[in-house]
Design a protein around this motif. Structure first.
Motif, PDB file in Angstrom:
ATOM      1  N   LYS A   1      51.390 -41.999 -32.952  1.00 48.41           N
ATOM      2  CA  LYS A   1      51.095 -41.126 -34.089  1.00 48.41           C
ATOM      3  C   LYS A   1      50.345 -39.896 -33.599  1.00 48.41           C
ATOM      4  CE  LYS A   1      50.762 -44.777 -37.525  1.00 48.41           C
ATOM      5  NZ  LYS A   1      50.047 -45.232 -38.712  1.00 48.41           N
TER       6      LYS A   1
ATOM      7  N   PHE B   1      46.521 -53.528 -33.759  1.00 46.37           N
ATOM      8  CA  PHE B   1      46.004 -52.176 -33.837  1.00 46.37           C
ATOM      9  C   PHE B   1      46.513 -51.390 -32.638  1.00 46.37           C
ATOM     10  CE2 PHE B   1      42.823 -48.950 -32.829  1.00 46.37           C
ATOM     11  CZ  PHE B   1      42.876 -48.238 -34.022  1.00 46.37           C
TER      12      PHE B   1
ATOM     13  N   GLU C   1      54.963 -39.461 -36.691  1.00 45.89           N
ATOM     14  CA  GLU C   1      55.121 -40.742 -35.993  1.00 45.89           C
ATOM     15  C   GLU C   1      56.443 -40.771 -35.244  1.00 45.89           C
ATOM     16  OE1 GLU C   1      55.042 -43.932 -38.831  1.00 45.89           O
ATOM     17  OE2 GLU C   1      53.035 -43.425 -39.535  1.00 45.89           O
TER      18      GLU C   1
ATOM     19  N   SER D   1      47.144 -42.332 -32.127  1.00 50.82           N
ATOM     20  CA  SER D   1      47.704 -43.687 -32.164  1.00 50.82           C
ATOM     21  C   SER D   1      46.633 -44.767 -32.196  1.00 50.82           C
ATOM     22  CB  SER D   1      48.610 -43.923 -30.952  1.00 50.82           C
ATOM     23  OG  SER D   1      49.643 -42.969 -30.911  1.00 50.82           O
TER      24      SER D   1
ATOM     25  N   LYS E   1      41.288 -45.200 -35.537  1.00 54.59           N
ATOM     26  CA  LYS E   1      41.225 -45.910 -36.808  1.00 54.59           C
ATOM     27  C   LYS E   1      40.949 -44.990 -37.990  1.00 54.59           C
ATOM     28  CE  LYS E   1      40.023 -50.424 -35.036  1.00 54.59           C
ATOM     29  NZ  LYS E   1      39.120 -51.554 -35.085  1.00 54.59           N
TER      30      LYS E   1
ATOM     31  N   SER F   1      44.113 -44.119 -39.868  1.00 58.50           N
ATOM     32  CA  SER F   1      45.041 -45.166 -40.302  1.00 58.50           C
ATOM     33  C   SER F   1      45.178 -45.142 -41.821  1.00 58.50           C
ATOM     34  CB  SER F   1      44.550 -46.547 -39.846  1.00 58.50           C
ATOM     35  OG  SER F   1      43.433 -46.950 -40.617  1.00 58.50           O
ATOM     36  N   ASN F   2      46.337 -45.549 -42.308  1.00 53.38           N
ATOM     37  CA  ASN F   2      46.571 -45.584 -43.755  1.00 53.38           C
ATOM     38  C   ASN F   2      45.535 -46.449 -44.462  1.00 53.38           C
ATOM     39  OD1 ASN F   2      48.855 -43.902 -44.238  1.00 53.38           O
ATOM     40  ND2 ASN F   2      50.165 -45.454 -43.327  1.00 53.38           N
TER      41      ASN F   2
END
Length: 162
Positions: free
Chosen positions: A8, A66, A122, A145, A148, A151-152
């Motif tokens: 990402k 993760f 992505e 990537s 955290k 992150s969604n």
């Protein structure tokens, strides 16, 4: 369990300025709500509307792990189940538009979020080796990537506090 291997990036240029660098294949409107979150696990539901034909699908997803490689199980659910679950939790859905495109022979997905100023690109891979050896062009932006904060599930948690 299937493996999701992806990198990402924090898109470095506005989506509107990508021009002919990419070839857009589809665009979807996504609303997602998390049902359970643990350190490295998540359970969510999504309503996905295809903006080309108006078709709506609903999914239930479990992810574990993760970083660039995670376990993922996703399956389709019906509208009634989706609505029951979303209403039972009473949470604010995370909303975004997802543009699926081709760049240099690879499939990319660009997520443009509504509630925060964030655009993420992505790229999915068949192997961890391919992901690690991938050299992104500068316009992909910072590799997030393993961050955290982008992150969604982190963004969704922040929405619930507002």
């Amino acid at each position: 369990m299937a493996l999701e291997i992806e990198r990402k990036f924090l898109l470095a240029v506005p989506y509107e300025q990508l021009g002919d660098r990419i070839r857009v294949r589809s665009e979807q409107r996504i609303e997602q709500t998390y049902l359970a979150l643990e350190a490295d696990q998540e359970l969510r539901v999504r309503r996905i509307t295809d903006l080309d034909n108006g078709e709506v699908t609903y999914t239930h997803t479990f992810k574990k792990g993760f970083g660039i490689k995670r376990e993922e199980v996703e399956y389709e659910i019906n509208e009634g189940l989706y609505e029951q679950v979303v209403k039972a939790f009473g949470a604010v859905a995370l909303t975004k538009n997802r543009i699926t495109a081709e760049w240099n022979g690879a499939r990319i997905e660009i997520d443009i979020y509504d509630q925060i100023q964030l655009t993420v690109l992505e790229v999915e891979f068949d192997s961890e080796e391919a992901a690690l050896s991938f050299e992104a062009p500068e316009w992909f932006g910072q590799d997030i990537s393993s961050s955290k904060e982008y992150s969604n599930k982190t963004v969704w948690k922040q929405l619930q506090r507002k």
